[in-house]
Motif scaffolding. Structure first.
Motif, PDB file in Angstrom:
ATOM      1  N   ASN A 261      33.788  46.061  33.057  1.00 10.36           N
ATOM      2  CA  ASN A 261      33.794  45.269  34.486  1.00 10.36           C
ATOM      3  C   ASN A 261      33.848  46.009  35.745  1.00 10.36           C
ATOM      4  O   ASN A 261      34.727  47.062  35.818  1.00 10.36           O
ATOM      5  N   PHE A 262      32.722  45.873  36.643  1.00 13.03           N
ATOM      6  CA  PHE A 262      32.792  46.397  37.864  1.00 13.03           C
ATOM      7  C   PHE A 262      33.307  45.424  38.805  1.00 13.03           C
ATOM      8  O   PHE A 262      32.553  44.496  39.020  1.00 13.03           O
ATOM      9  N   ASN A 263      34.351  45.778  39.604  1.00 10.10           N
ATOM     10  CA  ASN A 263      35.072  44.986  40.422  1.00 10.10           C
ATOM     11  C   ASN A 263      34.861  45.627  41.846  1.00 10.10           C
ATOM     12  O   ASN A 263      35.795  46.401  42.159  1.00 10.10           O
ATOM     13  N   SER A 264      34.077  45.306  42.700  1.00 14.20           N
ATOM     14  CA  SER A 264      33.946  45.962  43.848  1.00 14.20           C
ATOM     15  C   SER A 264      34.793  45.323  44.908  1.00 14.20           C
ATOM     16  O   SER A 264      35.001  46.052  45.771  1.00 14.20           O
ATOM     17  N   TYR A 265      35.297  44.239  44.650  1.00 19.25           N
ATOM     18  CA  TYR A 265      36.096  43.762  45.643  1.00 19.25           C
ATOM     19  C   TYR A 265      37.568  44.728  45.548  1.00 19.25           C
ATOM     20  O   TYR A 265      38.132  45.105  46.816  1.00 19.25           O
ATOM     21  N   ASP A 266      37.934  44.823  44.285  1.00 23.77           N
ATOM     22  CA  ASP A 266      39.254  45.860  44.084  1.00 23.77           C
ATOM     23  C   ASP A 266      38.844  47.287  44.254  1.00 23.77           C
ATOM     24  O   ASP A 266      39.610  48.226  44.332  1.00 23.77           O
ATOM     25  N   GLY A 267      37.507  47.557  44.173  1.00 19.32           N
ATOM     26  CA  GLY A 267      37.063  49.229  44.012  1.00 19.32           C
ATOM     27  C   GLY A 267      37.235  49.565  43.119  1.00 19.32           C
ATOM     28  O   GLY A 267      37.625  50.955  42.865  1.00 19.32           O
ATOM     29  N   ALA A 268      37.372  49.127  41.761  1.00 21.91           N
ATOM     30  CA  ALA A 268      37.812  49.549  40.575  1.00 21.91           C
ATOM     31  C   ALA A 268      36.868  49.149  39.388  1.00 21.91           C
ATOM     32  O   ALA A 268      36.166  47.988  39.333  1.00 21.91           O
ATOM     33  N   ILE A 269      36.755  49.916  38.422  1.00 21.48           N
ATOM     34  CA  ILE A 269      35.848  49.803  37.072  1.00 21.48           C
ATOM     35  C   ILE A 269      37.324  49.743  35.708  1.00 21.48           C
ATOM     36  O   ILE A 269      38.022  50.557  35.941  1.00 21.48           O
ATOM     37  N   ASN A 389      41.111  50.271  25.951  1.00 20.45           N
ATOM     38  CA  ASN A 389      40.760  50.052  27.261  1.00 20.45           C
ATOM     39  C   ASN A 389      41.090  51.229  28.468  1.00 20.45           C
ATOM     40  O   ASN A 389      42.032  52.214  28.091  1.00 20.45           O
ATOM     41  N   VAL A 390      40.718  51.148  29.347  1.00 22.18           N
ATOM     42  CA  VAL A 390      40.699  52.198  30.516  1.00 22.18           C
ATOM     43  C   VAL A 390      40.794  51.218  31.805  1.00 22.18           C
ATOM     44  O   VAL A 390      39.842  50.603  32.138  1.00 22.18           O
ATOM     45  N   ASN A 391      41.897  51.349  32.753  1.00 23.10           N
ATOM     46  CA  ASN A 391      41.797  50.416  34.040  1.00 23.10           C
ATOM     47  C   ASN A 391      41.905  51.555  35.040  1.00 23.10           C
ATOM     48  O   ASN A 391      42.451  52.769  35.017  1.00 23.10           O
ATOM     49  N   SER A 392      41.425  50.985  36.216  1.00 25.50           N
ATOM     50  CA  SER A 392      41.579  51.602  37.544  1.00 25.50           C
ATOM     51  C   SER A 392      40.912  52.712  37.569  1.00 25.50           C
ATOM     52  O   SER A 392      41.352  54.065  38.066  1.00 25.50           O
ATOM     53  N   ILE A 393      39.448  52.800  37.068  1.00 24.60           N
ATOM     54  CA  ILE A 393      38.820  53.945  37.437  1.00 24.60           C
ATOM     55  C   ILE A 393      38.288  53.734  38.650  1.00 24.60           C
ATOM     56  O   ILE A 393      37.514  52.722  39.013  1.00 24.60           O
ATOM     57  N   ARG A 394      38.711  54.536  39.623  1.00 27.71           N
ATOM     58  CA  ARG A 394      38.070  54.426  40.999  1.00 27.71           C
ATOM     59  C   ARG A 394      37.588  55.732  41.618  1.00 27.71           C
ATOM     60  O   ARG A 394      37.648  56.621  41.149  1.00 27.71           O
TER      61      ARG A 394
END
Lengths: 541, 189
Positions: A261-269, A389-394
């Motif tokens: 999931n690419f979330n550009s609002y949060d700037g995180a993958i 899972n991997v969270n907060s790739i920024r």
């Protein structure tokens, strides 16, 4: 000229220094004047050069690397382009040529310095927090201590609602196994007191850098351009304007595939298992016995080293940039509860174990306000021995600005010792359980802090200087308090605000709701009598 | 005159002569920096030799776009000085000469002791990083951009560091020091 040049550079980040310009000029002048004349031995210079010229230099090999495109199913015609365009933000190709003399270029490139107080006021009076209570707010902490509430039955008190009290609360009925055994609530309260038991410490400096994470709109714009014509014949997207793509999801359809999931609002993958392609041993279970048989046992859990190795390997394989993170830290709180459980055989062993790679900004580790490290989180599926899972790739880029700090150590200690709920009114003749939380020597850290923008409802992520106090008697207080650390923000306007709130002498502070322990059913139970429904007379009779 | 990057690229392709040119350009600066941190000729020479040996052996690790060659060389020099003291004194808290306790067995050249007489005690009260930034900015004329690369932090952090250093020195340096400077500078008679 040189002196003024140096001063102007410093004024850019702290213009208050202009107030001392004359003195600063003298200091700089004194050091420039006292620069020692150093004479190098010419023979040494020649000898060393000769030695160096006899060294062989191995010509550099062409850097070879390959990047295997994962077998993703694409959501639309433009998605392949989008994914490739996003790669530079995720994959750090330079890591393929690491050596021990890697250059310290990370922070020079990642942090832009702004003028002092560039982020405006950081006070929560003018900037509401993003829904989270502070570590400073003792009553809120004791209410929401989920760790304590999840602890084993015979250790942590559970919250139980009697049948008669449950009426009208919306949930209906009672909760918890304890009501089955006939346990009742006993009213007592935990009086929590903080005591600093460490050494004297000094807070140096009355100012320091606050960092703010930069959100890039580059992904938005590129993605929007890429999908402007992907209506698929069902809708003409070209008629939309000012498009931004907030979220995009790609999925792997192979066995053990992933969803990104690419979330550009949060700037995180975020990356997590595509559950449809991962085996689930419980899918065929039709009774409790089957579920029980499939449960993991403590022996199934691999060593920390092995779990970390799985995570490290995964991050390396997919080129996830870890250059700004420290070494992985296991999040093994569940293990401490397991070790205390009396009925270990029936204790639920988690299927996924979490690690955190803590963010480190200019050598300082970043923590959340609860004292846990903040950064890249990875979960490992220990049944299948794969990353789940991997969270907060920024894309870790920041701006920094100087802010005034609290530097009176005595005031800090006064503040933390004023926390707790000793002043709460709890009625007369109520049993009080006194809990003393002992805090040890603090460490300077960066703490995450969210600056809420009331105009557009957005939050900006800041990293502010703070102190991290370890709880000395964590083992004793764990199930009533549950935190290993207490954090104290040092940015002056934030500290002052909470200092005022914590040390003010209120006549009455509303009682917080606390989880309550259990008593045997010896006291009389007060029950409501339910009246007979009124008889409705039929006018027609 | 060829610029540093061109010379580095040639070195990386095996051209030793190019490294010789870089050596000629930076040997005195690096020696001056190391000597200011060690106060002993033989120690400084030993460390500088290690610095350039490391540089030539690891020249292939220098990355274009990641900073200047000068900053890279200074980074190696700074780290080599730190390694020297921590290994020699078996103390992780000693980074250079100024961190040594007066009770330590200190080997030092007499002339630098005289040269630094006026400011030495102020250098002693600073932390290692503060001292290095001061030396690089005031005595080595390096930009904050390069200093940031050497130290491994942002420019803003380095400027903040120097600002704090100046505040600290402002508290420590007495008024008579300023008068001395004014006398020396001919501003008062």
């Amino acid at each position: 000229m040189k002196i003024q040049e140096i001063l102007q550079e410093i004024y850019k980040i702290d213009d208050d220094m202009k107030n001392y310009e004359k003195e600063l000029e003298k200091i700089i002048q004194s050091f420039i004047k006292e620069k020692p004349e150093v004479n190098i031995d010419k023979d040494f210079v020649i000898r060393l050069k000769n030695k160096l010229m006899n060294q062989e230099i191995s010509p550099r090999e062409k850097t070879k690397f390959s990047f295997t495109m994962p077998n993703f199913v694409f959501a639309g015609a433009g998605a392949a382009l989008m994914f490739l365009l996003m790669l530079p933000f995720v994959v750090d190709f330079s890591t393929f040529n690491k050596t021990n003399l890697s250059q310290n270029d990370s922070w020079s490139a990642r942090i832009e310095s702004l003028q002092k107080n560039a982020f405006g006021s950081l006070s929560s009076i003018t900037n509401s927090q993003d829904g989270d209570e502070f570590a400073l707010n003792e009553s809120a902490r004791s209410i929401t201590n989920a760790d304590a509430l999840e602890a084993s039955d015979d250790i942590a008190p559970k919250q139980v609602i009697r049948t008669e009290e449950a009426v009208g609360l919306g949930g209906g009925g009672t909760m918890g196994a304890d009501t089955v055994s006939g346990k009742m609530i006993a009213p007592y309260y935990n009086e929590i007191e903080y005591v600093y038991t460490g050494d004297d410490f000094d807070l140096e400096g009355d100012e320091d850098l606050v960092y703010k994470r930069v959100r890039s709109n580059a992904i938005n714009n590129i993605l929007a351009n890429g999908i402007s014509n992907v209506g698929g014949g069902l809708i003409d997207t070209s008629n939309f304007s000012d498009i931004q793509v907030n979220s995009l999801n790609l999925v792997e359809t192979k066995e053990f595939g992933y969803s990104i999931n690419f979330n550009s609002y949060d700037g995180a993958i975020s990356l997590y298992k595509n559950y449809q392609t991962w085996p689930n041993v419980n899918n065929k279970c039709r009774d409790e016995k089957c579920f029980e048989q499939n449960r993991l046992s403590i022996e199934d859990i691999p060593s920390d080293d092995k779990i970390i190795a799985i995570a490290d390997s995964f991050l390396g394989k997919y080129g996830i940039d870890t250059s700004v993170y420290g070494e992985a830290q296991m999040q093994n709180d569940w293990l401490s509860y397991y070790e205390r459980a009396e009925d270990k055989d029936n204790y639920y062993i988690p299927e996924e174990i979490q690690l955190i790679y803590p963010l480190e900004i200019e050598g300082q580790t970043v923590y959340n306000e609860d004292g846990r490290a903040s950064g890249l989180t990875v979960s490992v599926d220990v049944r299948n021995m794969k990353v789940a899972n991997v969270n907060s790739i920024r894309q870790n880029e920041f701006v920094s600005s100087v802010y005034e700090l609290e530097n009176d150590e005595n005031k800090v200690i006064e503040y933390i010792e004023s926390m707790g709920n000793r002043n709460y009114y709890r009625g007369d003749d109520v049993e009080v359980n006194k809990v003393q939380i002992q805090l040890d020597n603090p460490e300077m850290i960066l703490m995450t802090y969210y600056l809420y923008n009331e105009e557009d409802g957005s939050s900006e992520e800041l990293f502010i200087p703070a102190l991290l106090f370890p709880v000395v008697n964590y083992e004793e207080s764990e199930y009533l308090y549950g935190r290993k650390y207490v954090t104290v923000p040092l940015v002056k306007e934030i500290f002052d605000e909470y200092y005022q709130q914590s040390t003010q002498d209120d006549d009455f502070i509303p009682r917080p709701i606390e989880p309550m322990p259990l008593l045997d059913r010896e006291d009389e139970v007060i029950t409501e009598e339910i009246d007979e429904p009124a008889k409705v007379e039929n006018d027609n009779e | 005159m060829k610029n540093d990057l061109d010379l580095v690229k040639k070195c990386q392709n095996g051209d030793k002569e190019s490294f010789g040119l870089l050596y000629d350009k930076y040997i005195e600066k690096i020696y001056s920096f190391v000597y200011c941190k060690t106060h002993h000729k033989e120690t400084a020479e030993d460390i500088v030799a290690k610095v350039f040996m490391k540089a030539i052996n690891k020249i292939d690790t220098f990355k274009e776009g990641s900073g200047t060659f000068q900053a890279w060389l200074y980074m190696i020099a700074r780290n080599t000085v730190i390694d020297h003291y921590r290994t020699e004194k078996k103390d992780a808290n000693i980074d250079d000469f100024f961190d040594l306790d007066s009770n330590d067995d200190i080997v030092r050249d007499t002339d630098i002791k005289i040269k630094l007489e006026k400011v030495e005690k102020y250098l002693h009260i600073l932390k290692s990083e503060q001292r290095d930034i001061l030396i690089m900015r005031f005595w080595q004329d390096m930009s904050f951009a390069e200093i940031a690369q050497v130290i491994g932090k942002s420019e803003g952090a380095c400027k903040m560091n120097l600002a704090r250093t100046l505040k600290k020195l402002r508290e420590e340096m007495p008024a008579d020091m300023f008068i001395y400077l004014l006398l020396v500078g001919g501003l008062i008679r």
